[in-house]
Design a protein around this motif. Structure first.
Motif, short mmCIF file in Angstrom:
data_model
loop_
_atom_site.label_atom_id
_atom_site.label_comp_id
_atom_site.label_asym_id
_atom_site.label_seq_id
_atom_site.Cartn_x
_atom_site.Cartn_y
_atom_site.Cartn_z
N ASP A 98 7.84 88.80 20.27
CA ASP A 98 7.47 88.26 19.01
C ASP A 98 8.32 88.31 17.70
OD1 ASP A 98 4.88 88.11 20.24
OD2 ASP A 98 4.20 90.21 19.41
N ASP A 99 9.39 88.78 17.93
CA ASP A 99 10.60 88.94 17.04
C ASP A 99 11.04 87.39 16.48
OD1 ASP A 99 12.60 89.18 15.16
OD2 ASP A 99 13.27 90.93 16.33
N PRO A 100 11.02 86.71 15.74
CA PRO A 100 11.37 85.58 15.09
C PRO A 100 12.83 85.41 15.39
CG PRO A 100 10.03 86.29 13.40
CD PRO A 100 9.93 87.47 14.33
N SER A 101 13.74 86.40 15.21
CA SER A 101 15.38 86.38 15.39
C SER A 101 15.64 86.21 16.94
CB SER A 101 15.81 87.63 14.86
OG SER A 101 15.52 88.71 15.54
N LEU A 102 14.67 86.40 17.93
CA LEU A 102 14.91 86.53 19.18
C LEU A 102 14.18 85.29 19.71
CD1 LEU A 102 14.55 90.24 20.23
CD2 LEU A 102 16.57 89.22 19.69
N VAL A 103 13.60 84.18 19.07
CA VAL A 103 12.93 83.17 19.63
C VAL A 103 13.77 82.48 20.45
CG1 VAL A 103 12.14 81.01 18.98
CG2 VAL A 103 11.36 82.99 17.79
N GLY A 104 13.49 81.93 21.57
CA GLY A 104 14.24 81.49 22.70
C GLY A 104 15.17 82.11 23.66
N GLN A 105 15.23 83.65 23.33
CA GLN A 105 15.85 84.24 24.13
C GLN A 105 15.04 84.68 25.40
OE1 GLN A 105 18.04 87.53 22.63
NE2 GLN A 105 18.73 86.55 20.91
N ALA A 106 13.84 84.90 25.22
CA ALA A 106 12.82 85.33 26.31
C ALA A 106 12.49 84.10 27.09
CB ALA A 106 11.62 86.25 25.80
N PRO A 107 12.38 84.20 28.43
CA PRO A 107 11.92 83.09 29.15
C PRO A 107 10.49 82.74 28.82
CG PRO A 107 12.08 84.93 30.49
CD PRO A 107 12.62 85.32 29.43
N GLU A 108 10.22 81.17 28.98
CA GLU A 108 8.75 80.90 28.67
C GLU A 108 7.97 81.64 29.58
OE1 GLU A 108 6.27 76.62 28.66
OE2 GLU A 108 8.52 76.63 29.03
N GLY A 109 6.57 82.20 28.85
CA GLY A 109 5.80 82.68 29.60
C GLY A 109 6.10 84.28 29.64
N ALA A 110 7.26 84.59 29.03
CA ALA A 110 7.44 85.91 29.17
C ALA A 110 6.56 87.10 28.76
CB ALA A 110 9.12 86.39 28.57
N ASP A 111 6.27 88.28 29.37
CA ASP A 111 5.41 89.34 29.00
C ASP A 111 6.01 90.79 29.02
OD1 ASP A 111 5.18 89.89 31.67
OD2 ASP A 111 3.29 88.99 31.75
N THR A 112 5.37 91.59 28.91
CA THR A 112 6.07 93.08 28.95
C THR A 112 6.48 93.50 30.60
OG1 THR A 112 3.80 93.89 29.12
CG2 THR A 112 4.89 93.67 26.78
N ASN A 113 6.23 92.57 31.54
CA ASN A 113 6.67 92.94 32.79
C ASN A 113 7.83 91.72 33.02
OD1 ASN A 113 4.53 94.94 33.45
ND2 ASN A 113 3.14 93.03 33.81
N THR A 114 8.36 91.20 32.38
CA THR A 114 9.23 90.36 32.68
C THR A 114 10.74 91.09 32.23
OG1 THR A 114 8.22 88.46 31.96
CG2 THR A 114 10.88 88.21 31.98
N VAL A 115 11.73 91.22 33.23
CA VAL A 115 12.93 91.89 33.08
C VAL A 115 13.69 91.02 32.09
CG1 VAL A 115 15.14 92.40 34.21
CG2 VAL A 115 12.93 92.67 35.47
N ARG A 116 14.14 91.88 30.98
CA ARG A 116 15.30 91.28 30.08
C ARG A 116 16.89 91.61 30.50
NH1 ARG A 116 16.10 93.24 23.82
NH2 ARG A 116 17.21 91.32 23.07
N LEU A 117 17.00 93.00 31.15
CA LEU A 117 18.24 93.12 31.44
C LEU A 117 18.33 93.95 32.86
CD1 LEU A 117 21.27 93.70 30.61
CD2 LEU A 117 20.64 95.51 29.96
N ILE A 118 18.83 93.12 33.83
CA ILE A 118 18.96 93.87 35.21
C ILE A 118 19.66 95.07 35.15
CG2 ILE A 118 19.71 93.40 37.58
CD1 ILE A 118 19.05 90.39 36.99
N GLY A 119 19.35 96.06 35.71
CA GLY A 119 19.74 97.40 35.69
C GLY A 119 20.54 97.63 36.95
#
Length: 208
Positions: A98-119
């Motif tokens: 939801d952060d406006p400064s991060l708009v466009g960084q999360a893939p479309e349809g991302a939710d809290t189960n979407t991986v942001r950084l691969i470990g």
């Protein structure tokens, strides 16, 4: 690497491939190759000594930038405390989505189960998967032929292929069970004992 020290402080980091003016005197680049360390020190030029005590393998850790300091008659470059890379996948939080400064960084349809950084665990498991696939690939045609023509695969090849997949699963279990980055890196670290070089993760079986 060199440093110019004036009045007890580092004022510049000459690269050593061109001359330098100190005060009213212009010195040629040859001072870096032909002069002794003592002669360079006399005009404020010091060879930088890098202290790698805190530096760690960049495959597993993020090292800090080097900090340079003058003291006890020498210039030293040191690393700060290295930070271990994330061992587990990091997922998007709702606040980040939801952060406006991060708009466009999360893939479309991302939710809290979407991986942001691969470990690291995922990276290493995918590497093992790739190695397993490449080992089996040359004999995949046998498996395909057996399925399409209804013939039996040679028992030796069938047993070996199964052992490769079993070892793949075992390696990935070891990776999953690693408690931290040091434990994970240890699985891939080769050591030699009594002339035998090995690693805790083991190796894929070879076809005899």
């Amino acid at each position: 690497m060199f440093a110019l020290v004036e009045s007890g402080s580092i004022t510049s980091m000459p690269n050593g491939n061109k001359g330098i003016t100190i005060g009213d005197i212009k010195h040629p680049a040859t001072i870096y190759t032909l002069w002794t360390e003592a002669e360079r020190n006399a005009i404020g030029i010091y060879t930088v000594e890098i202290d790698n005590t805190n530096k760690k393998d960049e495959a597993w850790y993020i090292n800090t930038d080097i900090t340079y300091a003058f003291g006890s008659g020498k210039v030293t470059g040191t690393y700060g405390t290295a930070t271990a890379k994330a061992i587990a996948d990091t997922k998007w939080t709702q606040a980040q989505i939801d952060d406006p400064s991060l708009v466009g960084q999360a893939p479309e349809g991302a939710d809290t189960n979407t991986v942001r950084l691969i470990g690291l665990k995922t990276i290493k498991k995918e590497m093992i998967d790739s190695q397993c696939a490449s080992i089996l690939a040359p004999s995949d045609w046998m498996y395909v032929k057996a399925g399409e023509e209804g013939v039996s695969m040679d028992s030796g090849w069938k047993t070996w292929r199964a052992s490769v997949r079993t070892k793949c699963n075992s390696m990935q279990t070891q990776i999953d069970n690693a408690a931290n980055v040091d434990a994970l890196s240890a699985l891939f670290t080769y050591t030699t004992t009594d002339g035998v070089t090995s690693r805790p993760l083991g190796e894929f079986p070879k076809k005899e």
